[in-house]
Scaffold this active site. Sequence first.
Site, PDB file in Angstrom:
ATOM      1  N   ARG A 155     -58.484  24.396   3.001  1.00 42.75           N
ATOM      2  CA  ARG A 155     -57.543  25.452   2.694  1.00 42.75           C
ATOM      3  C   ARG A 155     -56.842  25.920   3.959  1.00 42.75           C
ATOM      4  O   ARG A 155     -57.462  26.093   4.996  1.00 42.75           O
ATOM      5  CB  ARG A 155     -58.260  26.641   2.063  1.00 42.75           C
ATOM      6  CG  ARG A 155     -57.326  27.778   1.706  1.00 42.75           C
ATOM      7  CD  ARG A 155     -58.038  28.900   1.004  1.00 42.75           C
ATOM      8  NE  ARG A 155     -58.992  29.597   1.841  1.00 42.75           N
ATOM      9  CZ  ARG A 155     -58.672  30.428   2.836  1.00 42.75           C
ATOM     10  NH1 ARG A 155     -57.394  30.658   3.122  1.00 42.75           N
ATOM     11  NH2 ARG A 155     -59.605  31.018   3.548  1.00 42.75           N
ATOM     12  N   LEU A 214     -55.511  34.340  -0.505  1.00 44.77           N
ATOM     13  CA  LEU A 214     -55.027  35.556  -1.162  1.00 44.77           C
ATOM     14  C   LEU A 214     -53.917  35.188  -2.138  1.00 44.77           C
ATOM     15  O   LEU A 214     -53.828  35.702  -3.250  1.00 44.77           O
ATOM     16  CB  LEU A 214     -54.520  36.546  -0.125  1.00 44.77           C
ATOM     17  CG  LEU A 214     -55.530  36.951   0.957  1.00 44.77           C
ATOM     18  CD1 LEU A 214     -54.919  37.986   1.897  1.00 44.77           C
ATOM     19  CD2 LEU A 214     -56.779  37.518   0.320  1.00 44.77           C
ATOM     20  N   HIS A 256     -64.997  27.963   9.310  1.00 44.13           N
ATOM     21  CA  HIS A 256     -63.978  28.670  10.088  1.00 44.13           C
ATOM     22  C   HIS A 256     -64.386  28.674  11.552  1.00 44.13           C
ATOM     23  O   HIS A 256     -65.512  29.013  11.875  1.00 44.13           O
ATOM     24  CB  HIS A 256     -63.848  30.096   9.560  1.00 44.13           C
ATOM     25  CG  HIS A 256     -62.592  30.763   9.986  1.00 44.13           C
ATOM     26  ND1 HIS A 256     -62.379  31.136  11.285  1.00 44.13           N
ATOM     27  CD2 HIS A 256     -61.482  31.104   9.298  1.00 44.13           C
ATOM     28  CE1 HIS A 256     -61.178  31.693  11.369  1.00 44.13           C
ATOM     29  NE2 HIS A 256     -60.615  31.683  10.185  1.00 44.13           N
ATOM     30  N   ARG A 307     -58.385  24.343  11.262  1.00 37.55           N
ATOM     31  CA  ARG A 307     -59.727  24.902  11.234  1.00 37.55           C
ATOM     32  C   ARG A 307     -60.820  23.847  11.322  1.00 37.55           C
ATOM     33  O   ARG A 307     -61.757  23.986  12.112  1.00 37.55           O
ATOM     34  CB  ARG A 307     -59.925  25.679   9.932  1.00 37.55           C
ATOM     35  CG  ARG A 307     -59.137  26.944   9.892  1.00 37.55           C
ATOM     36  CD  ARG A 307     -59.292  27.652   8.578  1.00 37.55           C
ATOM     37  NE  ARG A 307     -58.586  28.930   8.649  1.00 37.55           N
ATOM     38  CZ  ARG A 307     -58.523  29.799   7.653  1.00 37.55           C
ATOM     39  NH1 ARG A 307     -59.106  29.527   6.518  1.00 37.55           N
ATOM     40  NH2 ARG A 307     -57.890  30.929   7.808  1.00 37.55           N
ATOM     41  N   LEU A 337     -59.320  39.631  -6.051  1.00 38.43           N
ATOM     42  CA  LEU A 337     -57.879  39.497  -6.266  1.00 38.43           C
ATOM     43  C   LEU A 337     -57.589  38.825  -7.601  1.00 38.43           C
ATOM     44  O   LEU A 337     -56.750  39.290  -8.379  1.00 38.43           O
ATOM     45  CB  LEU A 337     -57.255  38.687  -5.138  1.00 38.43           C
ATOM     46  CG  LEU A 337     -57.192  39.410  -3.799  1.00 38.43           C
ATOM     47  CD1 LEU A 337     -56.546  38.528  -2.755  1.00 38.43           C
ATOM     48  CD2 LEU A 337     -56.420  40.709  -3.925  1.00 38.43           C
ATOM     49  N   GLU A 344     -61.155  31.709  -6.036  1.00 38.09           N
ATOM     50  CA  GLU A 344     -62.001  30.780  -5.282  1.00 38.09           C
ATOM     51  C   GLU A 344     -63.016  30.088  -6.191  1.00 38.09           C
ATOM     52  O   GLU A 344     -63.519  29.008  -5.860  1.00 38.09           O
ATOM     53  CB  GLU A 344     -62.724  31.536  -4.155  1.00 38.09           C
ATOM     54  CG  GLU A 344     -63.385  30.623  -3.125  1.00 38.09           C
ATOM     55  CD  GLU A 344     -64.087  31.386  -1.999  1.00 38.09           C
ATOM     56  OE1 GLU A 344     -63.881  32.604  -1.872  1.00 38.09           O
ATOM     57  OE2 GLU A 344     -64.847  30.750  -1.248  1.00 38.09           O
ATOM     58  N   HIS A 384     -66.964  29.610   5.536  1.00 42.78           N
ATOM     59  CA  HIS A 384     -66.006  30.674   5.288  1.00 42.78           C
ATOM     60  C   HIS A 384     -65.445  30.646   3.864  1.00 42.78           C
ATOM     61  O   HIS A 384     -65.250  31.674   3.241  1.00 42.78           O
ATOM     62  CB  HIS A 384     -64.870  30.520   6.287  1.00 42.78           C
ATOM     63  CG  HIS A 384     -63.756  31.486   6.100  1.00 42.78           C
ATOM     64  ND1 HIS A 384     -63.978  32.838   6.071  1.00 42.78           N
ATOM     65  CD2 HIS A 384     -62.435  31.311   5.926  1.00 42.78           C
ATOM     66  CE1 HIS A 384     -62.819  33.448   5.898  1.00 42.78           C
ATOM     67  NE2 HIS A 384     -61.873  32.554   5.782  1.00 42.78           N
ATOM     68  N   GLY A 437     -65.905  39.534 -12.316  1.00 45.40           N
ATOM     69  CA  GLY A 437     -65.402  39.569 -10.944  1.00 45.40           C
ATOM     70  C   GLY A 437     -64.166  40.433 -10.881  1.00 45.40           C
ATOM     71  O   GLY A 437     -63.318  40.418 -11.783  1.00 45.40           O
TER      72      GLY A 437
END
Lengths: 267, 232, 637
Positions: C435, C441, C266, C330, C43, C425, C401, C40
């Site tokens: 979350r 991020l 979301h 959310r 980030l 994740e 999401h 992967g």
Amino acid sequence: MRIVLDIWRQRGPRDPGRFVRYEVPDVSEHMSFLEMLDVLNVGLVERGDDPVAFDSDCREGICGMCGFLVNGDPHGPTHHATICQTHMRHFADGDTLRLEPWRAAAFPVIKDLVVDRSAFDRIIAAGGYVTIRTGSAPEANAILVPKTDADRAMEAAACIGCGACVAACPNASAALFTGAKISHLGLLPQGQPERARRAVTMAVQAREEGFGHCTSIGECAAVCPASIQLEVIARMNRDFVKATLTGRDEAAPVAVFPRRGPAGGGG
Amino acid sequence: MATEARPEQPPARASRLGLLWESAIGKKALMAATGVVLFLYVFFHMLGNLQIFMGPGQLDRYARLLHASPQLLWTVRAFLLCALAIHVVAGVQLDLSAREARPVRYQELRSTHSSTASRTMIWSGLLILAFVVYHLLDLTVGVANPGFREGEVYHNVLVTFGRGVGVLAYVVAMVALGFHLWHGVWSLFQSLGLSSRRVTPGLQRFAAAVAVILTLGFSSIPMAVLIGILRP
Amino acid sequence: MDLDARIPAGPIEQKWQRRRYELKLVNPANKRRHRLIVVGTGLAGGAAAASLGELGYEVLSFCFQDSPRRAHSIAAQGGINAAKNYQNDGDSVLRLFYDTVKGGDFRSREANVYRLAELSVNIIDQCAAQGVPFAREYGGELANRSFGGALVSRTFYARGQTGQQLLLGAYQALQRQVAAGTVRPFPRTEMLDLVVVDGRARGIVVRDLVTGRISSHAADAVILCTGGYGNVFYLSTNARGSNCTAIWRAYRKGAWFANPCFTQIHPTCIPRSGEYQSKLTLMSESLRNDGRIWVPKTGGDRRPPGELPDADRDYFLERMYPTYGNLAPRDVASRAAKAVCDEGRGVGPGGLGVYLDFREAFARLGRRVLDDRYGNLFDMYQRITGEDPHDAPMRIYPAVHYTMGGLWVDYDLMSTIPGLFVGGEANFSDHGANRLGASALMQGLADGYFVLPYTVGDYLARGGLARLDPSHPAFRDAERAVSERTRHLLSIGGSRPVTHFHRELGTLLWEDCGMARSRASLEHALGEIPRIRAAFERDLRVTGSGEELNDELERAGRVADYFELAELICFDALHRDESAGAHFRVEHQTPDGEAQRDDARFAYVAAWQWNGPITAPTLHREPLTFEHVPLQQRSYK
């Protein structure tokens, strides 16, 4: 609506390839272009045929993975949008659309509409970064960046690396892509120490990959889904010429990854 | 510690111009620089030519003035020839390499966002080059001019434009020159990195104006001959 | 037996410092002799591979996309939180920690969350130094905005493309290491199995997606940063290629899977327009700052939205949650939207949508101000739907999401298989049951830049790693199993493409285990999944061969894993007989319809151990204690 497609089919890099005609009978105007191809592929698989290979991932216009020509237009007729963000409402019932992959020596076709864009990765590896060791960064607000510079840098940094600029350029030049990264980093104080070196190494690598030169035609900027401006190329040219003439010998004009290096550009 | 695995070799050539010549961007910058020289030459050449409207005496005097110092004349000629050679060789080389950059052509590529002038620079350039050769043989060396008289420029020009072929060649070449300058005069700023979104629209208007002025300026002479304003 | 997360002793402020001191270090001269695999390039993976390469390890970096720069982190729009307190509005590490634990509805590990909040400030420094073009004030300092209902302004952003810019920063750092020769990239390569030797993760089996070649790579440690599993629902905001195969294969090899039922929905996505829909597109939550959400008061009201007077509109979030109104969290907002649609008051095709209306904001602030704030989102909406949000209200609907669940990891981000680390994740660690916006991020980069480079080194320094190469029988066996699986998928020879089964599974999961779950719905799902899987095994058709680029084959393999994962999700949801954050069991709600936790019975992480395809998994519990943030009922009234 009904759409007729002439799609470039090529089994592999050595296959000469040809256009094959398909018909998708029930296209909804709300479909994205790639969803229309999904529908075509479902039909092909059900018939036992090989589905059309095309790249896509995020399908919201940011990852840069999708892209091919529709009737000679990179990413299709709506400008400043990727093909995954182009919807069928832009086409009319009965339209015949020709789908062709990006064509460039530096982007060899892998299969059908899928091309190898690893040349872009090697251009970035050649100098498209700021050398900063993880953990060694100064406090973020210690270096102030004027808002206009940050905004300009952001505009250039918005490039999604899809390759449409190369595809649209009659010379298959990667100047817009390379210039965007050189501009992004060159506009920020953090990018100054390596600015001269970066311009030379990235431009040399782009040449090594077999991209053509820039003749300021402007097709690239016109089709760019991220609306990168032509001035990034001017900035790259300026940095390059300055670096070469003022002769800071920081960068040898030797490609970081020589041509026909290992695939993916490994060590 | 992460050291650069690839030791950097020193540049193979020390000459900075050589380095420019080796790279595509550098070559374009050299084309831009030589383009400036050639453009300035063409511009003053036009101003010189337009003296034809002041009568044969003025034009021939001007010609003698240019030939007054053979050393200077040949220095300038050598300089221009060098600039031309660099411009042409670089242009041809880049064009050939661009062909290699796309070995498999598109079935269809729409080029609707760019000007015809910008996409045909190599052809307008080669056309101008061919014309320059003919032009030199016609009016400088004289071998292509049936009634050539050394030093009598006014006479020679009228001989050339007395023939349909001469007029046609000249006007076609000047239109090509217009096209070439229309894109080239703007593009050279881009190649040298002197353009930006702020100045680019102005530069493009300037280039278009220059192209029109030079094309009309040069073409006015054969036209004037053709409709009889200038006569032997 | 309770699970031990190996959290360092001492006050929470000193735990990470202490762990870093305790960590064993690898002799610099030996680093390049250690080979690491990072799967992967988002980030977490990109940052980890770049940082580990920079430290001098030999890193192999894998991604299934054609370039590391395409990883789905790139699509994150909103921003990244950091406790910089640049706005002087009272933010601190402690407050970010508190907000995150509370936002996670008390199902996350305090020590991890504290470390995350602590490292948040370093992330901003690192990224700014890399040249990430964050938004700036006129004075040149970094700009902030408030996000996701936070009361302080701590979100850093780069237009609406924060994820893209942070990812490109990590990608560029990674490419720098590629040029330096410390990282070897393997794009278009998919991990299909984990290889465990002597109880330790020692390598992976991969398929070259271009040639179809199956091969093995051995290493001293394997780091999975392969993202979430939201695509098990078929439609989600994830990229089309995002999948669970890497972590699922690791689960089957002995890594425990924690809290799989914590999946986030979301609220502000563009509704689907038809059966062919391949993915859903998120519209930034920031739209809720100025937009008002409503549906017609009576179902079946077919008048165009502009013709409905206020009296006939139900601004249901404002009505139900007067304090937070349209800015309710959310999960709360999503459930409310689904509830009004279930009542038959939804709008748009299929009645699956609610209005997000800017009429008042346009009147109050003017078009110019709003376009400045949301112009790119308005454009995006118009591009996708063909409707102009200036003329008619947007239509939105919730969509899957983010998945808070993932492989269980200890404080060092190591799974239950020694030598297998999990970041971003793909692990379960920091977000609990829900979350907060702009936290994903932050977690990905904290794991990648600042946690894994330390903790992986410690694992290596502790030694005991025998030399190994892919000729070892464990690799041969794994390769054979992978080849066999590929051959099997190609040989079923049925009549339906993989999409058909994936859509059916996803729809089932969305209905029965989506925003609201009940014992009955979950039992229904657990009964149906085997039926769909049996149909898949019988009637799947994959054309082409295994020796070429074959998208259908890739997806078939992923969907095969989704069947097992879907069962585990439902199993976990059924076992968790409480509501917590995004996990809403209709049996457990407050009188106001809020999630009702049961801390006495469920204040733990549920980590599941694979016992084979037929046997039920074994549950292991990691008890959660809350010493710094007192347990409380979330209330957004």
